[in-house]
Design a protein around this motif. Structure first.
Motif, PDB file in Angstrom:
ATOM      1  N   ALA A 152       0.843  -1.205   0.000  1.00  0.00           N
ATOM      2  CA  ALA A 152       0.000   0.000   0.000  1.00  0.00           C
ATOM      3  C   ALA A 152       0.879   1.257   0.000  1.00  0.00           C
ATOM      4  O   ALA A 152       2.043   1.180   0.394  1.00  0.00           O
ATOM      5  CB  ALA A 152      -0.912  -0.035   1.220  1.00  0.00           C
ATOM      6  N   PRO A 153       0.313   2.410  -0.445  1.00  0.00           N
ATOM      7  CA  PRO A 153      -1.088   2.589  -0.823  1.00  0.00           C
ATOM      8  C   PRO A 153      -1.417   1.995  -2.207  1.00  0.00           C
ATOM      9  O   PRO A 153      -0.615   2.104  -3.129  1.00  0.00           O
ATOM     10  CB  PRO A 153      -1.260   4.113  -0.831  1.00  0.00           C
ATOM     11  CG  PRO A 153       0.102   4.654  -1.109  1.00  0.00           C
ATOM     12  CD  PRO A 153       1.062   3.680  -0.485  1.00  0.00           C
ATOM     13  N   CYS A 170      -6.869   2.297  -0.440  1.00  0.00           N
ATOM     14  CA  CYS A 170      -6.308   1.637   0.739  1.00  0.00           C
ATOM     15  C   CYS A 170      -4.948   2.237   1.068  1.00  0.00           C
ATOM     16  O   CYS A 170      -4.004   2.099   0.290  1.00  0.00           O
ATOM     17  CB  CYS A 170      -6.182   0.140   0.480  1.00  0.00           C
ATOM     18  SG  CYS A 170      -7.718  -0.603  -0.117  1.00  0.00           S
ATOM     19  N   GLU A 171      -4.847   2.876   2.225  1.00  0.00           N
ATOM     20  CA  GLU A 171      -3.604   3.547   2.593  1.00  0.00           C
ATOM     21  C   GLU A 171      -2.647   2.622   3.328  1.00  0.00           C
ATOM     22  O   GLU A 171      -1.457   2.905   3.414  1.00  0.00           O
ATOM     23  CB  GLU A 171      -3.921   4.797   3.425  1.00  0.00           C
ATOM     24  CG  GLU A 171      -4.617   5.861   2.580  1.00  0.00           C
ATOM     25  CD  GLU A 171      -5.042   7.073   3.383  1.00  0.00           C
ATOM     26  OE1 GLU A 171      -4.604   7.196   4.536  1.00  0.00           O
ATOM     27  OE2 GLU A 171      -5.819   7.879   2.840  1.00  0.00           O
ATOM     28  N   THR A 172      -3.164   1.512   3.884  1.00  0.00           N
ATOM     29  CA  THR A 172      -2.305   0.567   4.598  1.00  0.00           C
ATOM     30  C   THR A 172      -2.507  -0.836   4.032  1.00  0.00           C
ATOM     31  O   THR A 172      -3.509  -1.115   3.359  1.00  0.00           O
ATOM     32  CB  THR A 172      -2.647   0.532   6.100  1.00  0.00           C
ATOM     33  OG1 THR A 172      -3.978  -0.012   6.242  1.00  0.00           O
ATOM     34  CG2 THR A 172      -2.603   1.912   6.729  1.00  0.00           C
ATOM     35  N   GLN A 173      -1.581  -1.712   4.354  1.00  0.00           N
ATOM     36  CA  GLN A 173      -1.671  -3.100   3.903  1.00  0.00           C
ATOM     37  C   GLN A 173      -2.914  -3.778   4.491  1.00  0.00           C
ATOM     38  O   GLN A 173      -3.592  -4.555   3.823  1.00  0.00           O
ATOM     39  CB  GLN A 173      -0.393  -3.847   4.330  1.00  0.00           C
ATOM     40  CG  GLN A 173      -0.043  -5.027   3.436  1.00  0.00           C
ATOM     41  CD  GLN A 173       0.329  -4.612   2.016  1.00  0.00           C
ATOM     42  OE1 GLN A 173       0.479  -3.438   1.717  1.00  0.00           O
ATOM     43  NE2 GLN A 173       0.451  -5.584   1.135  1.00  0.00           N
ATOM     44  N   ALA A 176      -5.931  -2.793   2.538  1.00  0.00           N
ATOM     45  CA  ALA A 176      -5.954  -3.454   1.232  1.00  0.00           C
ATOM     46  C   ALA A 176      -6.424  -4.895   1.362  1.00  0.00           C
ATOM     47  O   ALA A 176      -7.251  -5.375   0.587  1.00  0.00           O
ATOM     48  CB  ALA A 176      -4.569  -3.390   0.588  1.00  0.00           C
TER      49      ALA A 176
END
Length: 440
Positions: A152-153, A170-173, A176
């Motif tokens: 991510a992102p 999605c800014e984080t894993q 996501a």
């Protein structure tokens, strides 16, 4: 004088009916199924932003193609205009064409440019249209493995139609992984999530550039900017759009010419070369990156709520433009737009974009509509058994206004909103604040 039929029930369809009813060549506009706003008497002496022709609702669903064709024949419909994407993706244009009834919009194969994000991404790759790097998946584990390699992102998208809500930034894993699970395992968007597209995250201001096409020629509309998030400052979940304005001050003619040359014309040419000529409105949702404009998505129809702002700027007769597109002679038509700016602000039900109540009484519509250079486009409205105007959807009303510049147009729209009320009504107070101002 002609009868025309607009298919759909939202603010976009009210705006299309309103614009067509301003044509001196239109006798009556039918809207199927329409809403409480798509019903008005004829006003032959009308001027300015007031429609001349009358309009009425038709209680036929947009997916009841047989009933729509029968209605078009019975009521001598000169041209049918399709508002929403779902009937276009289902092939309404092909069916109308087979019945010999003129209809404005792309065929089922051309509408894939919106109906399948996987198709659209492959098409852009083959045509050399700039877009985000991406991969498409039908297998959950394969998609998860790709995420491990591309941290991510990222942007996770359901490939099919999900009413504007199938795109998750999605800014984080963790986000996501959750988005992937929601679409592919929990099936939050049903069959729309059979194929998932994972894209690189692009940064920059967004802009929508819509264009008319007859299959060969494109004629641009003024650019617009939509506000998708529910809360001010672009926070909270995505919606179908909480407001829009046209044109954005940070988009100049040189940029628009580049968009036409790099994106719009190659898309129309690419469709023609595939034997699926694109006739209708092509909507390019763009990110203005440091590397130039890139396509976030294509839509196969007028945008909502962009249309409710853009059509206030149209000087030409909309019926003439639709006719020219169907006849393959758009190059002969001078599509004229007025100087100045327009904005539209969405009034939403409490709880939207989640679950919301219906049947809340709406007050002040006549007062609000009486403001100069203001047009009220209904979206989720109905009449109860007593004839009272009530809420019937998540996005209820679109307050649109025109003036010589954006600030004045926004002032007009926000002033008109002060006359409107329904319980729990909410709207964004920062529509029209450009990307540049927001990041300072």
């Amino acid at each position: 004088m002609h009868n025309v039929l607009v298919i759909g029930s939202g603010g976009r369809e009210h705006a299309l009916a309103w614009a067509l009813a301003r044509s001196p060549r239109v006798k009556h506009v039918y809207v199927a199924p329409g809403n409480a706003g798509t019903d008005w008497p004829a006003n032959p002496a009308a001027s300015g932003l007031t429609p001349r022709a009358s309009a009425s609702r038709v209680p036929i669903a947009p997916d009841d193609f047989d009933a729509l064709i029968a209605f078009a024949r019975e009521h001598d419909i000169y041209i049918t205009v399709v508002g929403p994407e779902a009937p276009l993706a289902a092939g309404i244009v092909d069916i109308f064409q087979q019945a010999g009834i003129p209809v404005f919009g792309p065929t089922k194969k051309a509408a894939r440019i919106e109906a399948s994000k996987a198709f659209a991404k492959a098409f852009m790759e083959q045509t050399g249209i700039p877009t985000a790097a991406h991969a498409a998946f039908t297998d959950y584990e394969a998609a998860r493995a790709y995420l491990q390699q591309h941290p991510a992102p990222v942007v996770v998208k359901a490939s099919g139609l999900a009413a504007g809500k199938g795109v998750i930034v999605c800014e984080t894993q963790e986000e996501a992984e959750a988005a992937l699970r929601m679409i592919m395992v929990d099936r939050a968007f049903g069959a729309a999530g059979d194929v998932v597209v994972i894209e690189e995250f692009l940064q920059g201001p967004e802009v929508s550039v819509l264009a008319f096409s007859d299959g060969r020629t494109v004629k641009r509309m003024p650019p617009a900017r939509d506000h998708k998030r529910i809360f001010e400052g672009d926070r909270g979940p995505n919606t179908g759009g909480m407001g829009a304005f046209a044109p954005p001050p940070d988009v100049d003619e040189a940029l628009l010419e580049a968009v036409e040359a790099m994106i719009l014309r190659p898309a129309i040419q690419g469709m023609l070369e595939r034997g699926t000529p694109y006739v209708g409105v092509l909507y390019a949702g763009l990110m203005l990156t440091q590397d130039g404009p890139k396509v976030l998505e294509f839509n196969c129809r007028f945008g909502d709520p962009e249309t409710q702002a853009i059509l206030l700027l149209l000087e030409s007769d909309l019926l003439d433009i639709f006719e020219a597109c169907l006849a393959g002679r758009l190059d002969e038509v001078d599509v004229r737009w007025r100087d100045g700016a327009a904005a539209t602000i969405v009034l939403a039900s409490p709880g939207y974009p989640g679950s919301y109540p219906k049947g809340l009484p709406i007050e002040g519509v006549e007062r609000a509509a009486a403001h100069e250079n203001v047009v009220l486009f209904h979206a989720g409205t109905a009449r109860d058994e007593n004839g009272q105007l009530v809420t019937a959807g998540g996005r209820v009303l679109n307050v649109s206004a025109y003036d010589t510049d954006l600030d004045r147009a926004l002032q007009r729209a926000y002033a008109a909103i002060q006359d409107l009320h329904f319980e729990g009504m909410h709207y964004r107070r920062d529509i029209g604040k450009t990307h540049v101002e927001r990041t300072e």
